[in-house]
Enzyme design. Structure first.
Site, mmCIF file in Angstrom:
data_model
loop_
_atom_site.group_PDB
_atom_site.id
_atom_site.type_symbol
_atom_site.label_atom_id
_atom_site.label_comp_id
_atom_site.label_asym_id
_atom_site.label_seq_id
_atom_site.Cartn_x
_atom_site.Cartn_y
_atom_site.Cartn_z
ATOM 1 N N GLY A 1 0.590 -1.219 0.008
ATOM 2 C CA GLY A 1 -0.158 -0.042 -0.020
ATOM 3 C C GLY A 1 0.953 1.246 -0.148
ATOM 4 N N ALA A 2 0.118 2.372 -0.541
ATOM 5 C CA ALA A 2 0.875 3.735 -0.515
ATOM 6 C C ALA A 2 -0.152 4.490 0.006
ATOM 7 C CB ALA A 2 1.430 4.214 -1.773
ATOM 8 N N GLY A 3 -0.825 4.035 1.148
ATOM 9 C CA GLY A 3 -1.854 4.988 1.619
ATOM 10 C C GLY A 3 -0.961 6.084 2.807
ATOM 11 N N GLY A 4 -1.776 6.404 3.813
ATOM 12 C CA GLY A 4 -1.124 7.233 4.655
ATOM 13 C C GLY A 4 0.203 6.863 5.494
ATOM 14 N N LYS B 1 0.661 1.054 23.320
ATOM 15 C CA LYS B 1 0.034 1.753 22.304
ATOM 16 C C LYS B 1 -1.647 1.293 22.194
ATOM 17 C CE LYS B 1 -0.325 3.028 17.493
ATOM 18 N NZ LYS B 1 -0.314 2.814 15.991
ATOM 19 N N GLU C 1 -12.107 -0.170 12.511
ATOM 20 C CA GLU C 1 -11.170 -1.113 13.109
ATOM 21 C C GLU C 1 -11.727 -1.504 14.678
ATOM 22 O OE1 GLU C 1 -6.938 -0.941 11.640
ATOM 23 O OE2 GLU C 1 -7.487 0.677 12.919
#
Length: 307
Positions: free
Chosen positions: A7-10, A185, A269
């Site tokens: 992917g090349a998302g955020g 996290k 999610e």
């Protein structure tokens, strides 16, 4: 080291783009629509008041024998099955996989397919979005990424990745306690998502109510107790940071899940961030009534969106 970014998302675009800009051997595995944007405009990033455009190597499918040393997995949790199917041909006998997904639900299927020693742990603290025009917008002051071996020997790719990131502006750190980092996290994210989604407001708005602070602190405690039962109670510094973040009366922060919820996003999610945590609580004999209430509310949203 040859790196494949799913992917090349955020997230993938930001970290993969930073590595590529520093001269790393990076290839992006993308869908046709994103491939057309990259071919036309390059990878476009708006960060810290500046916009950059650069051509990047991208493919629509990975073939067997590609020889990638590391696969950076940056999909959303609900896209994990498809992402795994896409990267399988790129994973050779010596390849390691670095997932940057929320929670820990992704670990079991990845371990089952690739082996525990070849699935690293990764966590990032960053706010970044992909616009309809293909521009990646970095909107947070930080961009911290942590990565490391979850157990066993440390593969050589971890040190090599740290060296590559050192050539970039990214704040990156190889961690020898990555499982603890992941739990910390998760606790922060789950408490923040439960609080802002259930109350449908920012932290500051919630703190302005009569019961807002006590609800936030109770949600934080539910998450802490679940992590403690798993042997990963948040360390004092992390616990204090989460408490400050989620009880700041002047804060305009809300979880990205809440922003997506209000925008009517069809998929969230929910299960990776809250559902899995609640299941672990039940297995440990713990009650998590506030997390459960938020989870229920988000399930109702999901059912309506599906209908």
């Amino acid at each position: 080291m040859r790196i494949l970014v799913l992917g090349a998302g955020g997230i993938g675009g930001y970290y993969g783009g930073a590595l590529a800009a520093a001269g790393a051997d990076v290839t992006f595995l993308v869908r046709e629509g994103r491939a057309a944007q990259l071919a036309r405009d390059g990878l476009v990033l708006a960060s810290r008041g500046a916009e950059t455009r650069r051509p990047v190597r991208h493919i629509l499918a990975a073939g067997p024998g590609e020889g990638f040393d590391l696969v950076l997995l940056t999909c959303k949790a609900y896209d994990l099955d498809g992402a795994i199917e896409a990267i399988v041909p790129a994973v050779g006998p010596e390849t390691v996989v670095l997932p940057l997904l929320n929670g820990l639900a992704h670990v079991e299927p990845l371990d089952a397919l690739f082996g525990t020693g070849r699935v690293l742990g990764g966590a990032c603290y960053i706010a970044v979005t992909l616009g309809p025009d293909g521009t990646i917008r970095h909107t947070s002051p930080g961009d911290l990424i942590l990565f490391g071996a979850r157990e066993g020997d440390t593969p050589w790719q971890i040190e090599a990745l740290a060296v590559l990131f050192a050539r970039t502006p990214v704040t990156a750190r190889a961690s020898d306690a990555i499982l603890q980092d992941l739990w910390e996290k998760w606790c922060m994210l789950a408490a923040g998502a439960a609080l802002t989604c259930l109350m449908r407001g920012t932290v500051g708005e919630i703190m302005a109510t009569t019961a807002g602070r006590s609800l936030a602190e109770a949600m934080i405690e539910e998450c802490r107790a679940i992590a403690a039962a798993a042997g990963h109670a948040p360390r004092p510094a992390s616990a204090e940071q989460t408490r400050r973040m989620l009880t700041d009366s002047g804060s305009r922060w809300a979880a990205s899940m809440m922003r997506d919820l209000e925008a009517g996003a069809p998929r969230l999610e929910t299960e990776a961030i809250l559902g899995d945590l609640i299941r672990r609580a039940a297995a440990a004999g713990l009650a998590a009534p506030l997390l459960t209430a938020a989870h229920c509310q988000l399930q109702v949203h999901g059912a309506r969106a599906a209908a």
